[in-house]
Design an enzyme around this catalytic site. Structure first.
Site, PDB file in Angstrom:
ATOM      1  N   ILE A 153       0.767  -1.250   0.065  1.00 51.89           N
ATOM      2  CA  ILE A 153      -0.071  -0.086   0.086  1.00 51.89           C
ATOM      3  C   ILE A 153       0.860   1.413  -0.036  1.00 51.89           C
ATOM      4  O   ILE A 153       0.578   2.382  -0.791  1.00 51.89           O
ATOM      5  CB  ILE A 153      -0.936  -0.101   1.211  1.00 51.89           C
ATOM      6  CG1 ILE A 153      -1.869  -1.212   1.077  1.00 51.89           C
ATOM      7  CG2 ILE A 153      -1.814   1.462   1.117  1.00 51.89           C
ATOM      8  CD1 ILE A 153      -2.881  -1.319   2.358  1.00 51.89           C
ATOM      9  N   TYR A 154       1.802   1.180   1.034  1.00 52.83           N
ATOM     10  CA  TYR A 154       2.641   2.397   0.891  1.00 52.83           C
ATOM     11  C   TYR A 154       3.310   2.911   0.033  1.00 52.83           C
ATOM     12  O   TYR A 154       3.558   3.969  -0.686  1.00 52.83           O
ATOM     13  CB  TYR A 154       3.609   2.358   2.132  1.00 52.83           C
ATOM     14  CG  TYR A 154       4.595   3.305   2.451  1.00 52.83           C
ATOM     15  CD1 TYR A 154       4.213   4.763   2.613  1.00 52.83           C
ATOM     16  CD2 TYR A 154       6.213   2.984   2.313  1.00 52.83           C
ATOM     17  CE1 TYR A 154       5.197   5.718   2.765  1.00 52.83           C
ATOM     18  CE2 TYR A 154       7.016   4.223   2.131  1.00 52.83           C
ATOM     19  CZ  TYR A 154       6.529   5.577   2.680  1.00 52.83           C
ATOM     20  OH  TYR A 154       7.418   6.367   2.759  1.00 52.83           O
ATOM     21  N   ALA A 155       4.015   1.732  -0.865  1.00 55.67           N
ATOM     22  CA  ALA A 155       4.875   1.956  -2.146  1.00 55.67           C
ATOM     23  C   ALA A 155       4.089   2.205  -3.147  1.00 55.67           C
ATOM     24  O   ALA A 155       4.271   3.098  -3.846  1.00 55.67           O
ATOM     25  CB  ALA A 155       5.589   0.639  -2.284  1.00 55.67           C
ATOM     26  N   SER A 157       1.230   3.736  -3.070  1.00 56.49           N
ATOM     27  CA  SER A 157       0.723   5.256  -2.816  1.00 56.49           C
ATOM     28  C   SER A 157       1.744   6.257  -3.455  1.00 56.49           C
ATOM     29  O   SER A 157       1.568   7.316  -3.814  1.00 56.49           O
ATOM     30  CB  SER A 157       0.245   5.557  -1.569  1.00 56.49           C
ATOM     31  OG  SER A 157       1.294   5.459  -0.619  1.00 56.49           O
TER      32      SER A 157
END
Length: 248
Positions: A153-155, A157
């Site tokens: 999710i972080y990457a 985004s």
């Protein structure tokens, strides 16, 4: 004093890379608008800047959606009269297996890491276009450029933020506004040391040629370079400040 007479708004600047960037910009002449959700830490950053004869103000901001982004943009413009430099630094990160991530985790990360920068740019850059000058620097991450287990999710985004950086460069560059991004590698901040621990950061950093973790000031210097006239011909660049990790 390359930022003398400039006003810089830095989201998420009560600690870490944001605070280091605020202090560096102020030391180079900028009037800095420090923002964040912790008023105590924000006022400490401002007090430190002012103690060194820098100019800074603090705005309390809990960024989470388009409305909160537009509200902060309006407050900042009211306090300073205009914004010459926007640093989209505020972000959150949660890591884990894809099957273990919840919908609220997904929504929160995309809201803060993608939606907020999107509407900050939409609120502030049109005035830069009218003046014919301005700078936006987005803070991304090295993991937006390659696959890592547990960071889906972080990457993704931040990969979206990288794409926005290039789209905004194409949209606003012809009107005198430069848009670029910095993609940091492992960096010592209050948040990363609490979330990962020093040993985990060092292990991650050892994979890169530099073989060490960055100090927040080193990342701030990369941000300052992109925001300065020294980078006047750079548009849509994702500057990897990752100790060389992207090269191996």
């Amino acid at each position: 004093m390359e930022f003398e007479g400039k006003v810089a708004l830095i989201t998420g600047s009560t600690s870490g890379i944001g605070a280091a960037t605020a202090s560096l910009f102020a030391s180079r002449g900028a009037h800095v608008i420090v923002t964040g959700r912790d008023s105590l830490r924000g006022r400490e950053v401002v007090a430190k800047i002012r103690s060194s004869n820098g100019r800074a103000d603090f705005l309390l901001a809990t960024l989470s959606d388009a409305t909160s982004a537009r509200d902060l943009a309006a407050q900042a413009a009211e306090v300073s009269g205009r914004i010459d430099i926007l640093i989209n630094n505020a972000a959150i990160a949660t890591f884990g297996a894809t099957a273990d991530m919840s919908e609220p985790m997904f929504d929160d990360m995309y809201a803060i890491n993608v939606k907020v920068p999107y509407f900050m740019v939409g609120a502030l850059v049109p005035a830069m276009v009218q003046r014919g000058s301005g700078v936006v620097v987005n803070i991304s991450t090295m993991v937006a450029g390659f696959g890592t287990a547990g960071s889906s999710i972080y990457a993704s985004s931040k990969a979206a933020l990288n794409a926005l950086t290039k789209c905004w460069a194409a949209e606003y560059g012809p009107h005198g506004v430069r848009v670029n991004a910095v993609a940091p590698g492992p960096t010592y901040t209050e948040g990363t040391q609490e979330q990962y621990g020093v040993r985990a950061l060092e292990n991650l950093a050892y994979r890169a040629p530099a073989r060490r973790v960055a100090d927040a000031v080193e990342i701030a210097r990369a941000v300052a370079y992109l925001a300065s006239d020294e980078a006047s011909f750079l548009h849509g660049v994702i500057l990897n400040a990752d100790g060389g990790r992207s090269a191996v």
